[in-house]
Design a protein around this motif. Sequence first.
Motif, PDB file in Angstrom:
ATOM      1  N   ASP A  55     -17.940   1.024  36.360  1.00  0.00           N
ATOM      2  CA  ASP A  55     -16.848   0.053  36.196  1.00  0.00           C
ATOM      3  C   ASP A  55     -16.835  -0.591  34.819  1.00  0.00           C
ATOM      4  O   ASP A  55     -15.777  -0.675  34.173  1.00  0.00           O
ATOM      5  N   ALA A  56     -17.997  -1.062  34.363  1.00  0.00           N
ATOM      6  CA  ALA A  56     -18.041  -1.789  33.091  1.00  0.00           C
ATOM      7  C   ALA A  56     -17.695  -0.879  31.922  1.00  0.00           C
ATOM      8  O   ALA A  56     -16.938  -1.270  31.020  1.00  0.00           O
ATOM      9  N   VAL A  57     -18.229   0.335  31.922  1.00  0.00           N
ATOM     10  CA  VAL A  57     -17.945   1.269  30.821  1.00  0.00           C
ATOM     11  C   VAL A  57     -16.470   1.643  30.812  1.00  0.00           C
ATOM     12  O   VAL A  57     -15.817   1.661  29.756  1.00  0.00           O
ATOM     13  N   PHE A  58     -15.929   1.927  31.975  1.00  0.00           N
ATOM     14  CA  PHE A  58     -14.516   2.324  32.062  1.00  0.00           C
ATOM     15  C   PHE A  58     -13.592   1.173  31.679  1.00  0.00           C
ATOM     16  O   PHE A  58     -12.591   1.377  30.981  1.00  0.00           O
ATOM     17  N   THR A  59     -13.900  -0.042  32.095  1.00  0.00           N
ATOM     18  CA  THR A  59     -12.998  -1.175  31.885  1.00  0.00           C
ATOM     19  C   THR A  59     -13.082  -1.724  30.473  1.00  0.00           C
ATOM     20  O   THR A  59     -12.051  -2.031  29.855  1.00  0.00           O
ATOM     21  N   ILE A  60     -14.280  -1.841  29.918  1.00  0.00           N
ATOM     22  CA  ILE A  60     -14.444  -2.519  28.629  1.00  0.00           C
ATOM     23  C   ILE A  60     -14.165  -1.578  27.461  1.00  0.00           C
ATOM     24  O   ILE A  60     -13.441  -1.936  26.516  1.00  0.00           O
ATOM     25  N   THR A  61     -14.727  -0.376  27.473  1.00  0.00           N
ATOM     26  CA  THR A  61     -14.613   0.514  26.310  1.00  0.00           C
ATOM     27  C   THR A  61     -13.934   1.841  26.622  1.00  0.00           C
ATOM     28  O   THR A  61     -13.697   2.619  25.690  1.00  0.00           O
ATOM     29  N   SER A  62     -13.656   2.122  27.893  1.00  0.00           N
ATOM     30  CA  SER A  62     -13.097   3.426  28.296  1.00  0.00           C
ATOM     31  C   SER A  62     -13.971   4.592  27.815  1.00  0.00           C
ATOM     32  O   SER A  62     -13.474   5.667  27.490  1.00  0.00           O
ATOM     33  N   GLY A  63     -15.261   4.350  27.762  1.00  0.00           N
ATOM     34  CA  GLY A  63     -16.195   5.398  27.381  1.00  0.00           C
ATOM     35  C   GLY A  63     -16.230   5.718  25.901  1.00  0.00           C
ATOM     36  O   GLY A  63     -16.938   6.642  25.486  1.00  0.00           O
ATOM     37  N   GLY A  64     -15.483   4.995  25.090  1.00  0.00           N
ATOM     38  CA  GLY A  64     -15.449   5.280  23.663  1.00  0.00           C
ATOM     39  C   GLY A  64     -16.550   4.572  22.897  1.00  0.00           C
ATOM     40  O   GLY A  64     -17.318   3.783  23.438  1.00  0.00           O
ATOM     41  N   LEU A  65     -16.628   4.871  21.608  1.00  0.00           N
ATOM     42  CA  LEU A  65     -17.557   4.214  20.685  1.00  0.00           C
ATOM     43  C   LEU A  65     -19.015   4.402  21.108  1.00  0.00           C
ATOM     44  O   LEU A  65     -19.854   3.516  20.919  1.00  0.00           O
ATOM     45  N   GLY A  66     -19.302   5.549  21.687  1.00  0.00           N
ATOM     46  CA  GLY A  66     -20.684   5.859  22.046  1.00  0.00           C
ATOM     47  C   GLY A  66     -21.210   5.154  23.271  1.00  0.00           C
ATOM     48  O   GLY A  66     -22.427   5.027  23.437  1.00  0.00           O
ATOM     49  N   THR A  67     -20.331   4.703  24.156  1.00  0.00           N
ATOM     50  CA  THR A  67     -20.769   3.996  25.363  1.00  0.00           C
ATOM     51  C   THR A  67     -20.640   4.834  26.625  1.00  0.00           C
ATOM     52  O   THR A  67     -20.889   4.329  27.718  1.00  0.00           O
ATOM     53  N   ALA A  68     -20.244   6.091  26.521  1.00  0.00           N
ATOM     54  CA  ALA A  68     -20.046   6.926  27.710  1.00  0.00           C
ATOM     55  C   ALA A  68     -21.397   7.253  28.338  1.00  0.00           C
ATOM     56  O   ALA A  68     -22.200   7.976  27.761  1.00  0.00           O
ATOM     57  N   ASN A  69     -21.642   6.694  29.507  1.00  0.00           N
ATOM     58  CA  ASN A  69     -22.859   7.039  30.226  1.00  0.00           C
ATOM     59  C   ASN A  69     -22.599   8.257  31.114  1.00  0.00           C
ATOM     60  O   ASN A  69     -21.504   8.833  31.114  1.00  0.00           O
ATOM     61  N   LEU A  70     -23.594   8.653  31.877  1.00  0.00           N
ATOM     62  CA  LEU A  70     -23.470   9.893  32.644  1.00  0.00           C
ATOM     63  C   LEU A  70     -22.384   9.819  33.718  1.00  0.00           C
ATOM     64  O   LEU A  70     -21.606  10.772  33.871  1.00  0.00           O
ATOM     65  N   PRO A  71     -22.254   8.722  34.497  1.00  0.00           N
ATOM     66  CA  PRO A  71     -21.148   8.664  35.455  1.00  0.00           C
ATOM     67  C   PRO A  71     -19.777   8.772  34.793  1.00  0.00           C
ATOM     68  O   PRO A  71     -18.884   9.446  35.324  1.00  0.00           O
ATOM     69  N   TYR A  72     -19.588   8.133  33.624  1.00  0.00           N
ATOM     70  CA  TYR A  72     -18.295   8.242  32.963  1.00  0.00           C
ATOM     71  C   TYR A  72     -18.069   9.651  32.421  1.00  0.00           C
ATOM     72  O   TYR A  72     -16.944  10.166  32.458  1.00  0.00           O
TER      73      TYR A  72
END
Length: 314
Positions: free
Chosen positions: A250-267
């Motif tokens: 939820d946090a990765v998808f909502t805050i950064t949409s997986g961009g800027l090197g924040t994409a974790n494995l679930p995303y």
Amino acid sequence: MTLTKTARPAAAPPRAAAPPPNRIRAWATRAPLLPALIFMIVVTQLPFVATLVISFLDWNALYPDDRRFAGFANYGEVLSDPALRKSIWTTILLTVTVVLVSLFLGLLLALLLDRRFRGRAAVRTMLIAPFLLVPVAAALLWKHVLFNPEYGLFNGVLHAVGGDGAAQPDWISEMPLTAVEASLVWQWTPFMMLILLAGLQSRDPQLIEAARMDGASDWQVFVHITLPHLRRYLELGVLLGSIYIVQNFDAVFTITSGGLGTANLPYTIYQTFYQAHENGLASAAGVIVVIGSIILATFALRVVSSLFREEVSR
């Protein structure tokens, strides 16, 4: 002299039916739980079996007819693909940071709430509130209310303190992973606080009183009595927190949409499945996440069992 016949003893009454064996009794006790067990198997285990089967297929949803058995090729690609390996590293970094920071802050708050003071119940309720929020709502709160560069609270405070010349950073763009970590730490610190507060309140007060009578300071009591007592609770917090943070989406998808090197494995699994339509590859990555979660859950269950055994032995 007449001989008298001795009366024969009356036949013993038939014995009552033997009670059912322990195995039958156990099944009779568990019978009411069977519908729930069947429902759980249908809802959770069958989809996992289907995911496991799909993970061995080379299957792109855009070409449904071109589907063939791929063996362990999908797993090899998951472990060798640079993007997926980077997402695994991001997941580890995110999990370790959030768990350790929230555990430290939770310990400080638990030590505070273990003391008696006026309004403790109200303070405890307010501190628990972040954990009760829906994860998406918590992420939106941090994204728009706190991090927004134009009307966010953080930049508003900087403007109030530094005036018109104060820097107005774009928090999400300049420190994206830290922004996600801050949101998760804020939400998971109450969880750690509750676990550690339960551990603090299970201490033997006579032992602490005896240590104080012997001249032990607060720091000595914490290091030599409180901290060893909290070891199991700290382990439980680390394991349970790791299970949930590893799966966080939820946090990765909502805050950064997986961009800027924040994409974790679930995303990354989400991107692979819904954007690249690689069903087999996404299923293989999902199976790896499930296996990792099962390993962590196994250790967590052992810690919980040891805690129960300690409580029963007292």
